[in-house]
Each structure stands twice: as C-alpha cells, then as structure tokens.
Scaffold this motif. Structure first.
Motif, PDB file in Angstrom:
ATOM      1  N   TYR A  31       0.838  -1.196   0.000  1.00 51.81           N
ATOM      2  CA  TYR A  31       0.000   0.000   0.000  1.00 51.81           C
ATOM      3  C   TYR A  31       0.879   1.255   0.000  1.00 51.81           C
ATOM      4  O   TYR A  31       1.875   1.338   0.727  1.00 51.81           O
ATOM      5  CB  TYR A  31      -0.903   0.019   1.236  1.00 51.81           C
ATOM      6  N   ASP A 196     -10.522  -1.011  -1.207  1.00 48.10           N
ATOM      7  CA  ASP A 196      -9.110  -1.400  -1.158  1.00 48.10           C
ATOM      8  C   ASP A 196      -8.231  -0.258  -0.637  1.00 48.10           C
ATOM      9  O   ASP A 196      -7.020  -0.253  -0.836  1.00 48.10           O
ATOM     10  CB  ASP A 196      -8.632  -1.863  -2.536  1.00 48.10           C
ATOM     11  N   VAL A 197      -8.855   0.708   0.036  1.00 46.20           N
ATOM     12  CA  VAL A 197      -8.126   1.821   0.648  1.00 46.20           C
ATOM     13  C   VAL A 197      -8.154   1.672   2.165  1.00 46.20           C
ATOM     14  O   VAL A 197      -9.197   1.408   2.759  1.00 46.20           O
ATOM     15  CB  VAL A 197      -8.748   3.186   0.258  1.00 46.20           C
ATOM     16  N   ARG A 210      -3.368   3.252  -0.490  1.00 40.17           N
ATOM     17  CA  ARG A 210      -3.991   2.596  -1.651  1.00 40.17           C
ATOM     18  C   ARG A 210      -3.107   1.458  -2.120  1.00 40.17           C
ATOM     19  O   ARG A 210      -1.891   1.600  -2.225  1.00 40.17           O
ATOM     20  CB  ARG A 210      -4.217   3.611  -2.771  1.00 40.17           C
TER      21      ARG A 210
END
Length: 214
Positions: A31, A196-197, A210
């Motif tokens: 991320y 997906d954050v 992210r």
C-alpha cells in the motif's frame, strides 16, 4: 518529495520482503500512502506480518510487527514493543542556594533554543512548561514546590517520564537516551477499511493507503 520517497520504499522492502503463499489473506498487499510533503508505505504479508514507514517533515518513523482484521478495521501492532526514549539523570547534587538548576549533558540537542522543563508541582495533575534561565536556574513561583520534572522536547507527542525530586536545592544534569527512537509504537493501531483503501489517522493527518502493484 522525490528524494524522500525512494528511501521510505527501500526501508520497507529491505526490512520485510513481500511474498505470496497459497493461503493468502484478502487484505495482504503493498500500500502506498504518499501525498504532498509526505511519503508513506505499508506492506501487509499474508502470514500476518507487516512493515510500515512514514516520512513527514522532520518526522521519520518505521515499524515491523503484525496485523489483524477485526470488527471491520485493520489493527497494526509493533513487535517487539519498542523501548521509548527517556532522559536519564547523570548527576543530582545538592545546590547550596536552595534553587533547582538543570542542564543537559549534550546541549546540542536544543539546537540553539532555550531549555524548557516539564514541571509537575505538588498537588498538580498536569505539568507546566517552564523555560530555564540562562544560568541554568529553574524559576519556581512563590508557594510552589516541584515534585518532578523532565526536559521537554516538543518532537515527542507524549511527555517523557519525569524525575521525582526530594525537597531542597538540586543541581541536575540530564542525558538523553534515544533507545528505539524512530520506531513507531503501534498498539492495535486502527485503520479504517474503505474498499481497497486503508485509512490511517496519524500525527494529525489522514493517510490514505492505496494498494499498489507491488
């Protein structure tokens, strides 16, 4: 931001290379939380291990540990638990004038600023921040008695452990011990999950991690 970002990314990947065993957790991945004036990176391994790094202004921190998903959030914990920085007392000698005198063994820590002490007076629930005179004497208001004190370094979010005083005059020299300075003490640090954050609140900033390509 370009000079900072590669250093942060290298730190994370060198500390904890990413792998993908068959039993992969849904949240695992790499991320990127970088934004203006900030570089941030988070690696979540399928085996529950993590690596984290953040560079923001004068702040640089990193951590390794474990992550779990619980109650709709992601919880990050540093392992092993880092040893926090502190001020140790090099010497504490009686002061003949009955005053309290304080100094640092390494005055360069102040970078030219005046020494400020976090002072707890008897009966007080919170410390007061008092600037030390040029000769090292700590001004004490009439009627007040100092119960404990510690040098104040504003870079730390939480106050460092204070040194308890006995009645009378003191001449005290403090030494700064960094210990695990720079390692983030994450203790079930909650990150919100928005698709997906991953959303982290850290040092007064909202960091949006992210998922990247790896």
């Amino acid at each position: 931001m370009a000079p900072i970002y590669p250093q942060v990314a290298a730190l994370v990947f060198a500390a904890l290379p990413f792998g993908s065993p068959a039993a992969a957790a849904v949240m695992h991945g790499v991320y990127d939380g970088s934004q203006a004036e900030m570089a941030a990176r988070l690696v979540l391994r399928p085996d529950g291990k993590l690596a984290y790094a953040l560079s923001y202004g004068a702040l640089d921190e990193q951590a390794q540990g474990r992550w779990v998903e619980a109650d709709g959030k992601l919880l990050l914990t540093t392992e092993p638990k880092p040893k926090p920085p502190r001020f140790a007392v090099v010497s504490d000698k009686p002061a003949a004038d009955g005053s309290i005198h304080v100094a640092l063994s390494d005055p360069d820590l102040l970078q030219g600023s005046s020494l400020t002490m976090a002072v707890t007076y008897e009966g007080a629930s919170a410390p007061a921040f008092v600037e030390v005179d040029e000769d090292g004497r700590l001004p004490v208001p009439p009627g007040k008695t100092v119960a404990a004190l510690v040098p104040d370094l504003p870079v730390f979010e939480q106050p460092l452990p204070a040194y308890a005083l006995t009645p009378g005059g003191h001449s005290i020299v403090f030494r700064f011990e960094p210990n695990d300075l720079g390692i983030a003490a994450l203790d079930k640090e909650p990150l919100g999950i928005d698709g997906d954050v991953l959303v982290m609140q850290r040092h007064g900033r909202t960091i949006l991690f992210r998922k990247s390509g790896g």
